[in-house]
Design an enzyme around this catalytic site. Sequence first.
Site, short mmCIF file in Angstrom:
data_model
loop_
_atom_site.label_atom_id
_atom_site.label_comp_id
_atom_site.label_asym_id
_atom_site.label_seq_id
_atom_site.Cartn_x
_atom_site.Cartn_y
_atom_site.Cartn_z
N HIS A 141 -11.28 18.08 4.26
CA HIS A 141 -12.37 18.52 4.07
C HIS A 141 -13.00 17.63 2.62
O HIS A 141 -12.56 16.75 2.27
CB HIS A 141 -12.11 19.94 3.09
CG HIS A 141 -11.88 21.14 4.13
ND1 HIS A 141 -11.19 21.38 4.85
CD2 HIS A 141 -13.01 22.05 4.52
CE1 HIS A 141 -11.22 22.46 5.66
NE2 HIS A 141 -12.28 22.83 5.44
N LYS A 145 -13.92 20.67 -2.45
CA LYS A 145 -13.26 22.11 -2.10
C LYS A 145 -12.26 22.25 -2.92
O LYS A 145 -11.51 21.51 -3.41
CB LYS A 145 -12.72 21.95 -0.55
CG LYS A 145 -12.26 23.11 -0.10
CD LYS A 145 -11.72 23.14 1.24
CE LYS A 145 -10.89 24.41 1.66
NZ LYS A 145 -11.76 25.47 1.59
P1 NAD Z 1 -19.90 25.76 -4.06
O1 NAD Z 1 -19.17 25.69 -5.35
O2 NAD Z 1 -21.11 24.96 -3.85
O3 NAD Z 1 -20.56 27.22 -4.35
C1 NAD Z 1 -20.02 28.39 -5.21
C2 NAD Z 1 -21.11 29.26 -5.90
O4 NAD Z 1 -20.51 30.29 -6.41
C3 NAD Z 1 -21.61 28.33 -7.13
O5 NAD Z 1 -22.96 28.14 -6.90
C4 NAD Z 1 -21.27 29.08 -8.45
O6 NAD Z 1 -22.01 29.33 -9.60
C5 NAD Z 1 -21.14 30.52 -7.78
N1 NAD Z 1 -20.54 31.53 -8.58
C6 NAD Z 1 -19.43 31.25 -9.24
N2 NAD Z 1 -18.90 32.40 -10.04
C7 NAD Z 1 -19.83 33.24 -9.47
C8 NAD Z 1 -19.63 34.86 -9.61
N3 NAD Z 1 -18.83 35.38 -10.45
N4 NAD Z 1 -20.74 35.62 -8.94
C9 NAD Z 1 -21.74 34.80 -8.22
N5 NAD Z 1 -21.51 33.58 -7.90
C10 NAD Z 1 -20.53 32.86 -8.62
O7 NAD Z 1 -18.63 26.52 -3.14
P2 NAD Z 1 -18.90 26.35 -1.39
O8 NAD Z 1 -18.92 24.87 -0.80
O9 NAD Z 1 -20.29 26.88 -1.06
O10 NAD Z 1 -17.90 27.14 -1.10
C11 NAD Z 1 -17.90 28.38 -1.45
C12 NAD Z 1 -16.52 29.21 -0.96
O11 NAD Z 1 -16.83 29.39 0.50
C13 NAD Z 1 -15.24 28.45 -0.91
O12 NAD Z 1 -14.36 29.23 -1.05
C14 NAD Z 1 -15.10 27.77 0.43
O13 NAD Z 1 -13.64 27.30 0.69
C15 NAD Z 1 -15.57 28.92 1.15
N6 NAD Z 1 -15.97 28.60 2.64
C16 NAD Z 1 -15.66 29.35 3.50
C17 NAD Z 1 -15.99 29.05 4.76
C18 NAD Z 1 -15.89 29.88 5.93
O14 NAD Z 1 -16.48 29.89 7.17
N7 NAD Z 1 -15.27 31.22 5.80
C19 NAD Z 1 -16.79 27.77 5.03
C20 NAD Z 1 -17.25 26.92 4.10
C21 NAD Z 1 -16.63 27.44 2.80
#
Ligand code: NAD
Length: 254
Positions: A141, A145
Amino acid sequence: MIRVAVIGCAGRMGSTVVSAVSAAEDMQLVCGVDPYGAQADFPVYSTLAEALENEQFDVMVDFTMPSVVADNIRTALPAGVNCVVGTTGMSTETLEELAALAPEGTCLFYAPNFTTGAVLMMQFAEAAAPYFPEAEVIEFHHCNKKDAPSGTAVRTAQMIAAARDFTSSAPGSETEIEGAEGARGALIDGVPVHSVRSMGYVATQEVIFGSMGQTLTIRHDSWDRTSYMPGVLLGIRKAPDCSGLIVGLENFMS
Ligand code: NAD
């Protein structure tokens, strides 16, 4: 029209979900939630509680952080809001505990991976598992991450373990040399899982099976976050017709 709120709307995944939901003809993007939300052409709240006070929506999509996702679900489900969750890092016990808060007719849908390719990779791995004495998972990744191993890797290991009635011969019997502990990866249900973090990747996973004189490698690559969007939209469409906990996109793929 399915009314949708995107939680974590300023993040890498959340902003991609905002675009996908906005482009879907059967969905209305009601609002976003993100404490670090930038200016947008839709309402953005800094907490989910605030969004629930001001807006009405059928589904919340959560791509936030392992440390906040459970609280978001705890807020949304009792309010009768269906949860489509991609944020990884929650245990099965936590998911079950949270799902118990769902009123009848409200769904907690969690997919450790929303790409159809990764779901198929896991299913192929499950099919291969009984035929190979050894199995190892390597996931790659981007270096931002937050959790390791990935939710997909954990689920793959669990599915491999459940599909066979033996454990690999090597893991646990070898000795990692001093100062290099972890060289054989983390053992999840007896399956070694290795996490690589590097610039250049979005999400890739290999599952390697070994038997006498042969290996079988199953590999999936996500090159772009748009790869997750058909699965996320499918979850948003299906969740309002379901009740309780559903884990895995395969439940909605037919
Ligand atoms: P990122 O850090 O780019 O985005 C996370 C966002 O959440 C940020 O903008 C942050 O400000 C916000 N945030 C933090 N606390 C918050 C709250 N209390 N309420 C609302 N928003 C809040 O992360 P990302 O790369 O977008 O990944 C997010 C999650 O998704 C991770 O856990 C990642 O592992 C997961 N993910 C899952 C899949 C899937 O297919 N299931 C795919 C990609 C990523």
